[in-house]
Design an enzyme around this catalytic site. Structure first.
Site, PDB file in Angstrom:
ATOM      1  CE  LYS A   1      43.652  77.799   5.110  1.00 51.54           C
ATOM      2  NZ  LYS A   1      42.602  78.829   5.075  1.00 51.54           N
TER       3      LYS A   1
ATOM      4  CE1 TYR B   1      43.012  53.457  29.609  1.00 50.27           C
ATOM      5  CE2 TYR B   1      43.270  54.185  27.328  1.00 50.27           C
ATOM      6  CZ  TYR B   1      43.821  53.871  28.571  1.00 50.27           C
ATOM      7  OH  TYR B   1      45.160  53.980  28.765  1.00 50.27           O
TER       8      TYR B   1
HETATM    9  C1  LIG Z   1      41.794  78.564   3.942  1.00 51.33           C
HETATM   10  C2  LIG Z   1      41.421  79.678   3.034  1.00 51.33           C
HETATM   11  C3  LIG Z   1      41.247  79.431   1.666  1.00 51.33           C
HETATM   12  C4  LIG Z   1      41.179  78.029   1.087  1.00 51.33           C
HETATM   13  O1  LIG Z   1      39.931  77.494   1.465  1.00 51.33           O
HETATM   14  P1  LIG Z   1      39.445  76.043   1.001  1.00 51.33           P
HETATM   15  O2  LIG Z   1      38.046  75.967   1.515  1.00 51.33           O
HETATM   16  O3  LIG Z   1      40.354  75.075   1.672  1.00 51.33           O
HETATM   17  O4  LIG Z   1      39.536  75.985  -0.471  1.00 51.33           O
HETATM   18  C5  LIG Z   1      41.064  80.523   0.829  1.00 51.33           C
HETATM   19  N1  LIG Z   1      41.015  81.785   1.341  1.00 51.33           N
HETATM   20  C6  LIG Z   1      41.145  82.058   2.656  1.00 51.33           C
HETATM   21  C7  LIG Z   1      41.071  83.457   3.136  1.00 51.33           C
HETATM   22  C8  LIG Z   1      41.341  81.007   3.549  1.00 51.33           C
HETATM   23  O5  LIG Z   1      41.450  81.261   4.862  1.00 51.33           O
END
Ligand SMILES: *Cc1c(COP(=O)(O)O)cnc(C)c1O
Length: 347
Positions: free
Chosen positions: A35, A244
């Site tokens: 994702k 800044y």
């Molecule tokens: C993002 C996510 C993962 C992966 O999690 P990590 O901590 O990056 O390994 C797995 N399952 C769900 C439902 C997620 O939202």
């Protein structure tokens, strides 16, 4: 050249996935979570590389992310969507052959009406209170759902990065109570859960951050290197300030290098006067506030000013940068900007 150089090591990404895969038994499938553009690293390249490394199931957050993954991994891999089947998703789910993780009775109805016979999974809420059906809702629709042959029952752990946290065991118990004896493949573990051991593995693990070199996978290889060119240097006298708000003051004669990257490139501003860049193995502190496109770095102690300084390198990974900014490696990775020259390394 006035933009940073971001190198992404695909061989390291594949090696991290394989190392996580080796933590579970042979019958447990290891999926890959890609994702958010593969945690900011470029989903087409990363998903293709993981597919070649042996991954067959990929997870994205939203159906909109599915197209790039489908392109990268071809027609045979499974591409799952955590947010399920939202209104407006039907065509994408159908055309791209995505598998929604159904989160509610409303989504279940939508899916069964719009795409009868098409694969789906079910996400159950075991205590995180974010997504998925809660126990009472699941009780009400479990039998009808099972009659439609879901391909996966999954849930997500809220505290798996802390092995001692009591929520791990309590979510495991709730997940078992909701799914034991149902004869559908199950998945509970992301990276943290994969590291908690076989009780948490069920039929599939779904690591994300560990694949990309982040905690809680301590044995991960770092996979990103980010080098920022020095645009100018300044010699300061005692009491002169940098940036800044004039928040950094020279304690004596000082040399400041201005490097080309800032918060618009994802180098978040909370690192102001706190973060570190590196000249090889020599640390150089950030001096003053991070601005939109530039960062001042104290290089007074260097013999010569280098052409560039590193912010992600063997001496400082995403979690060290995150610590200096009061955040987590996930946010550092997914914030990586789009002005960098990106280079993918293999071998
Ligand atoms: C993002 C996510 C993962 C992966 O999690 P990590 O901590 O990056 O390994 C797995 N399952 C769900 C439902 C997620 O939202």
């Amino acid at each position: 050249m006035a933009t940073g150089r971001l190198s992404i090591n695909l061989t390291g990404i594949a090696a991290n996935w394989q190392a996580l895969d080796a933590l579970s038994a042979a019958h447990v499938e290891t999926a890959a979570v890609v994702k958010a553009d593969a945690y900011g690293l470029g989903v087409e390249r990363v998903a293709r590389c993981l597919s070649q490394a042996g991954a067959n199931t990929f997870f994205v957050a939203a159906a909109e992310e599915g197209g790039a993954v489908r392109n990268a991994v071809g027609p045979d891999a499974t591409v799952c969507v955590f947010s399920g089947h939202m209104a407006g998703d039907t065509d994408m789910i159908n055309d791209l052959n995505l598998v929604p993780m159904i989160n509610s009775v409303e989504q279940l109805t939508r899916h069964l009406e719009a795409l009868p016979g098409r694969p789906f999974g079910v996400q159950l809420d075991t205590g995180m209170n974010r997504l998925g059906m809660e126990p009472a809702e699941w009780d009400a629709v479990r039998d009808i759902t099972l009659s439609q042959n879901p391909v996966l029952l999954m849930s997500h752990l809220a505290c798996a990065d802390d092995p001692e946290h009591p929520m791990n065991a309590s979510q495991l118990e709730v997940f078992r109570a909701m799914t034991d004896g149902l004869d559908v493949p199950r998945s509970l573990a992301a990276t943290g859960g994969t590291l908690l051991g076989s009780d948490y593995h069920f039929d599939m693990v779904r690591p994300g951050i560990g694949v990309y070199g982040g905690l809680p996978f301590e044995d991960a290889q770092p996979v990103v290197h980010l080098s920022l060119p020095v645009i100018q240097t300044r010699d300061l006298m005692e009491w002169e300030t940098v940036g800044y708000g004039g928040t950094w003051t020279a304690k004596g004669q000082a040399k400041i290098a201005t490097v080309a990257a800032g918060y618009a490139d994802g180098l978040i501003r909370a690192q102001s006067n706190a973060g570190t860049l590196w000249d090889g193995d020599t640390p150089c502190p950030i001096a003053g506030r991070v601005s939109m496109d530039m960062i001042g770095v104290d290089v007074t102690h260097l013999d010569r000013v280098p052409d560039s300084l590193d912010i992600l390198c063997p001496y400082q990974g995403v979690d060290a940068v995150a610590d200096a900014a009061g955040t987590i490696g996930y946010e550092i990775l997914t914030s990586l900007g789009h002005r960098y020259q990106r280079r993918y390394i293999t071998g």
